[in-house]
Design a protein around this motif. Sequence first.
Motif, short mmCIF file in Angstrom:
data_model
loop_
_atom_site.label_atom_id
_atom_site.label_comp_id
_atom_site.label_asym_id
_atom_site.label_seq_id
_atom_site.Cartn_x
_atom_site.Cartn_y
_atom_site.Cartn_z
N CYS A 12 46.74 40.30 46.75
CA CYS A 12 48.00 39.97 47.34
C CYS A 12 49.23 40.39 48.17
O CYS A 12 49.72 39.59 49.26
CB CYS A 12 48.53 38.95 45.99
SG CYS A 12 49.38 39.78 44.48
N VAL A 43 43.19 45.48 45.84
CA VAL A 43 41.97 44.90 44.49
C VAL A 43 43.10 44.14 43.85
O VAL A 43 44.15 43.95 43.60
CB VAL A 43 42.02 46.52 43.33
CG1 VAL A 43 42.04 46.61 42.05
CG2 VAL A 43 41.76 47.66 43.72
N CYS A 44 42.99 42.46 43.38
CA CYS A 44 42.88 41.98 42.41
C CYS A 44 42.17 41.67 41.09
O CYS A 44 40.85 41.45 41.32
CB CYS A 44 42.67 40.70 43.21
SG CYS A 44 44.15 39.20 42.32
N GLU A 46 42.55 39.86 38.39
CA GLU A 46 42.56 38.93 37.89
C GLU A 46 41.45 38.00 38.54
O GLU A 46 40.31 37.68 38.01
CB GLU A 46 44.06 38.02 38.07
CG GLU A 46 45.17 38.23 37.06
CD GLU A 46 46.13 37.71 37.21
OE1 GLU A 46 46.24 36.46 38.03
OE2 GLU A 46 46.91 39.00 36.83
N LYS A 105 51.51 45.60 42.98
CA LYS A 105 52.41 44.21 42.70
C LYS A 105 53.29 44.41 41.24
O LYS A 105 53.27 44.33 40.52
CB LYS A 105 51.69 42.71 42.57
CG LYS A 105 52.31 41.76 42.86
CD LYS A 105 53.10 41.18 43.49
CE LYS A 105 54.22 40.38 43.72
NZ LYS A 105 55.12 40.30 42.64
N SER A 111 48.96 42.79 37.02
CA SER A 111 48.45 44.84 38.25
C SER A 111 50.27 45.36 38.11
O SER A 111 50.33 46.64 39.00
CB SER A 111 49.15 43.67 39.78
OG SER A 111 47.73 43.64 39.67
S1 SF4 Z 1 46.78 40.04 39.59
FE1 SF4 Z 1 47.52 42.04 41.07
S2 SF4 Z 1 46.59 41.57 42.79
FE2 SF4 Z 1 45.17 39.72 42.18
S3 SF4 Z 1 47.10 38.09 42.65
FE3 SF4 Z 1 48.06 38.99 40.66
S4 SF4 Z 1 49.86 40.73 41.48
FE4 SF4 Z 1 48.08 39.64 43.33
#
Ligand code: SF4
Length: 318
Positions: A12, A43-44, A46, A105, A111
Motif C-alpha cells: 500500500c 508485499v501485502c 492480507e 507500513k 505489516s
Molecule cells: S496488509 Fe500491509 S501492505 Fe497490505 S494494506 Fe495492510 S498495511 Fe498495507
Amino acid sequence: MNEGIPLGVSSCLLGNPVRYDGGHQRDRYITDTLAPYFFFVPVCPEVESGLPVPRETMRLVAAEGEPVRLITSRTAQDLTEQMESWCRQRVEELASEELCGFIFKKDSPSSGLHRVKLYHPSGQSSRREGRGLFAEAFVGRFPLIPVEEEGRLHDAHLRENFIERVFALKRWRDFLSEDPDYRALIQFHTAQKLLMMAHDPSKYQAMGRLVAQGKEVPRDELLNTYGRLYLQALQSFATVKKNTNVLQHILGYFREHLTSDEKAELLEILEDYRAHQVPITVPLTLVKHYIRKYGIAYLQGQVYLSPHPAELMLRNHV
Ligand code: SF4
C-alpha cells in the motif's frame, strides 16, 4: 534484469489499492525520492494470504503473556493460522529475492514493525507492544536485513541509518558475488574501516582479529562470520560522538599538510559539529576537499566518505 537495489515494501505504500477500504497509503519519499535507486518488491500480507479488498479491519489480540492472535474487529474471526501459514511460505520465497531492506507500513496488525496496538481480549484496553505477523516472520527469518517503517523514515537519523545499512548490505552481496579470496577480503575490510568505527568500534576490532586469523579459517566460515559482524556493527547508530572521533582520526592523516589557517578552520568546524550546530556534511565537505587537495589515497578509498548517493541528501540533517 531488474535495475536497482531490491527493497521489500508494504504494497500500500507504493500506491497499490490493497487497503481494507480499497485505498492505498502512497508514501512519496519511497515512490519519488528512493525509486531511482531501488527495485521495489511489494508485499501485502492480507491480500496475498487470500483476503478480499475491501475487507473487515483486524487487530492483534492477546492477554499478557499469551500468544498473539489476529482477529477481525467486527465478526471476531481468527485469521492467525491463515496468516502465519502464508507468512512461512512467503518469507521462503523472499529468500531468493536478495532483498537489501524492507520498509513496513506502521501500525498494521500484519505489516507494522514497532509498537502496533495489542488489544486485551476483553477489548477494553490496548498497549503499544505488538508487531504485525508478517513483520515478525520477516525479522525472524532475516535478522540481518535492515528493516524500517515509513513513519520513522521521516526522522533524519533513522532514515540515514536505514539507507546506509541497505547500501552496505548491497555492497556486501556484490562483494560475495565476485567469489572473493582472502586478499579481496582484506581490501574490503580496509575500505570499511572508518564506517565501522563510526558505528561500532568494538565490532570493528573483532572483524580485524577475524581477518588477521583469516588464513587459518575455512573460506566460507570466514566470510559468513565476517558478514554477520559487518551487518551487526551497522545496527549500532553512528552518533555525533563517534563521527567526531572518526573525523579527528581522518584529520591525523593530513594534519601536517594543512596550513595553520586551514587547520584552525577545520578544528572550528569540527567543534561546531560536535556541538550539534552544523550537520555532518559541513565538516565532511571540507575534509573531502583536503583529501583531494593533498591526494591522500588511503582516505580516498574509504566508504565512510560516500556510503550512499549524495543526491539522496541523507547527511544534510544528521
Ligand atoms: S496488509 Fe500491509 S501492505 Fe497490505 S494494506 Fe495492510 S498495511 Fe498495507
